[in-house]
Design a protein around this motif. Sequence first.
Motif, PDB file in Angstrom:
ATOM      1  N   PHE A   2      79.972  90.199  81.776  1.00  0.00           N
ATOM      2  CA  PHE A   2      78.930  90.424  82.780  1.00  0.00           C
ATOM      3  C   PHE A   2      78.959  89.306  83.808  1.00  0.00           C
ATOM      4  CE2 PHE A   2      76.991  93.939  80.793  1.00  0.00           C
ATOM      5  CZ  PHE A   2      77.217  93.761  79.444  1.00  0.00           C
ATOM      6  N   GLY A  54      72.417  93.186  83.389  1.00  0.00           N
ATOM      7  CA  GLY A  54      72.402  94.393  82.564  1.00  0.00           C
ATOM      8  C   GLY A  54      71.099  95.158  82.606  1.00  0.00           C
ATOM      9  N   VAL A 313      71.216  93.958  75.587  1.00  0.00           N
ATOM     10  CA  VAL A 313      71.970  94.480  76.730  1.00  0.00           C
ATOM     11  C   VAL A 313      73.279  95.153  76.299  1.00  0.00           C
ATOM     12  CG1 VAL A 313      73.199  93.862  78.848  1.00  0.00           C
ATOM     13  CG2 VAL A 313      70.926  92.895  78.393  1.00  0.00           C
ATOM     14  N   ALA A 314      74.071  94.436  75.505  1.00  0.00           N
ATOM     15  CA  ALA A 314      75.338  95.028  75.055  1.00  0.00           C
ATOM     16  C   ALA A 314      75.052  96.006  73.918  1.00  0.00           C
ATOM     17  CB  ALA A 314      76.286  93.936  74.582  1.00  0.00           C
ATOM     18  N   LEU A 556      67.043  98.710  80.627  1.00  0.00           N
ATOM     19  CA  LEU A 556      68.484  98.498  80.632  1.00  0.00           C
ATOM     20  C   LEU A 556      69.157  99.424  81.635  1.00  0.00           C
ATOM     21  CD1 LEU A 556      68.801  98.269  76.785  1.00  0.00           C
ATOM     22  CD2 LEU A 556      69.397  96.420  78.387  1.00  0.00           C
ATOM     23  N   GLY A 585      74.247  99.111  79.886  1.00  0.00           N
ATOM     24  CA  GLY A 585      73.841  97.706  80.017  1.00  0.00           C
ATOM     25  C   GLY A 585      74.478  97.059  81.245  1.00  0.00           C
ATOM     26  N   GLY A 586      74.565  97.808  82.328  1.00  0.00           N
ATOM     27  CA  GLY A 586      75.108  97.287  83.578  1.00  0.00           C
ATOM     28  C   GLY A 586      76.623  97.266  83.647  1.00  0.00           C
ATOM     29  N   LYS A 587      77.266  97.594  82.554  1.00  0.00           N
ATOM     30  CA  LYS A 587      78.734  97.544  82.528  1.00  0.00           C
ATOM     31  C   LYS A 587      79.315  98.950  82.641  1.00  0.00           C
ATOM     32  CE  LYS A 587      82.407  96.165  79.413  1.00  0.00           C
ATOM     33  NZ  LYS A 587      82.718  95.672  78.069  1.00  0.00           N
TER      34      LYS A 587
END
Length: 596
Positions: A2, A54, A313-314, A556, A585-587
């Motif tokens: 991230f 995230g 997050v992950a 998230l 999670g933003g990824k």
Amino acid sequence: MFRTGLLAALAVSLTAQAAPAPAPAPADTIYRNGYLYTVDARDSVQQALAVRGGRIVYVGDNDGAKAYAGKRTDTIDLQGRMLMPGLIDGHLHPQSGGSRLLNCSLNYESLTVAQFQSRIQACLDQDKKSGPERWMIVVNWFQQGMRPEGVATTAAMLDALKTERPIIVRSSFGHSALLNSKGIKTAKITRDTPNPAGGSITRDAQGNATGLLEDAAQDLAMNLLPPLTVAENLSASKAALAAMRQQGITSFLDAYTDPETMTAFATLQKQGKLTARAHFAVLIDLDKGATPHSAVAELLKQQKQFDQGPTRVAPSMQVRHAKLFMDGVIAAPALTGAMLAPYLTNQGTQEKPNWQPGPHNGPPSYFSPAALRATLTELARAKIDPHIHVDGDRAVRETLDAIEELRATPEGKRVRPALAHDEIVDPADYPRFAKLDVTPVLSFQWAKPAPDTVEALKDYLGPQRYAVVEPQALLLNAGARIAYGSDWPVDPLDEWFALKVGVTRTAAPNAGQAYAGKLTAQPGMPRAEVLRAITLNAAYTLRQEQDTGSLEVGKLADMIVLDRNFFTIPEEDIANIKVLETVVGGKIVYRAKDMR
Ligand SMILES: [Zn+2]
């Protein structure tokens, strides 16, 4: 992996001391110019969204998003495309789904006996290395779709194949398996083998096994199959996750897990390859001497080994659910769904049918009322949510009765029971879902004219009950919180087709004239409700609604970009929606070729 934006955040906080109106810390990513469907309390539609670390830090119009732009912010112009929360599948079977992608598969197709035979012969011919004792495992058999309609499916169909090997053909809906004669012999099934609890060996007039095993009787053969190796388990999990992220699934519940499956997912999680938030339901089975207490203790042992704590997050793993089976399935030929009234049988002829109430209304429920109550109480004390398979209206009724009693106890107030399938519910029970705060987890794609409804339900239920099968909108209108679960691999994993059927109650255009039109006169569900079921409502069943299920500040960044707008395209086109990008999670965990 991230982009932390730590330096940028520091810089902003320094300047913030001097500036009267501090600018927010720059975002890692800004999505703008979108049709941003939020699934918030008002189902509001916005233009832009910003993500930092995230999590979602901004949802609003394009102008407001500008304040979040920094030097290292990645800004994505959605060009009007739809952005929505990631899909949450509240009931599927990732390991059998994934491993079936690697098996001899009949692909859920309606087959004639000749086609059925030639497909399996091809698998046998391809696998020259296996010896005469090695089981040939065939999967995704659309048993109710065999042609011609009503054709007997027995060992003889498989005995005609050129092989010495035992064969097992597993129905896609998981409740029946067909063996060849070598398989029956290998499984040591004779005239004297009794039906196991919760299952039956189909027999001919002389009492000999025909090869067809229902529900728990399948274990007579299944227990002989070599378990997946560690490597096969890993391949299955990997294949499942790949299929899920392509569909846009960012969280899921494995609705019947085992330690081997969780071991495989834990390995992937350690390697950073877990691309969806993974929840696991451990089976509670009171066979073989287990008590409610000992069964829940075993569940808690597995929880201790595999649960990775609160959502973060992950993606990580959570073991917070128990799976219970109350019955089998209401579809013929199984007719193992527990019904209030008897199934009908044809007391006339093929040409002049005369369907009348038959001798049975399905098996006794797999949990007695007392055992169910005791088990639910143990689960509530252990803070485990029950996820209960109920297909027939008697299974639904008995389970709601038990939950009603549970709700009257202190520990029973906080549980979140989910009732999976609910293919037929007595109308008197519709309002009880809302009243008792019980979530039906439904597979929308079942609500279409198809061999497993038109032919496998209609005559056996009779017109009154058939009119209310797959009561999706009926439960919705009675105030129930509807959640979606695909039950993959009972059907191919195709969430967008399922959502389409949820709206239309129609089959695919190429299904043929016999399956044209809607399933019964029931209405479909509104589009917004269909999306809520596979996002926020499914998140609720996973106790994840504070973190996922909608696009709101603080949640998230689990979201997907679609190639077309779910709300503005014609209903039938919903089935053709493709996910262009899946973000967890933003990824970014999946991106189609034609994105950007
Ligand atoms: Zn299932």
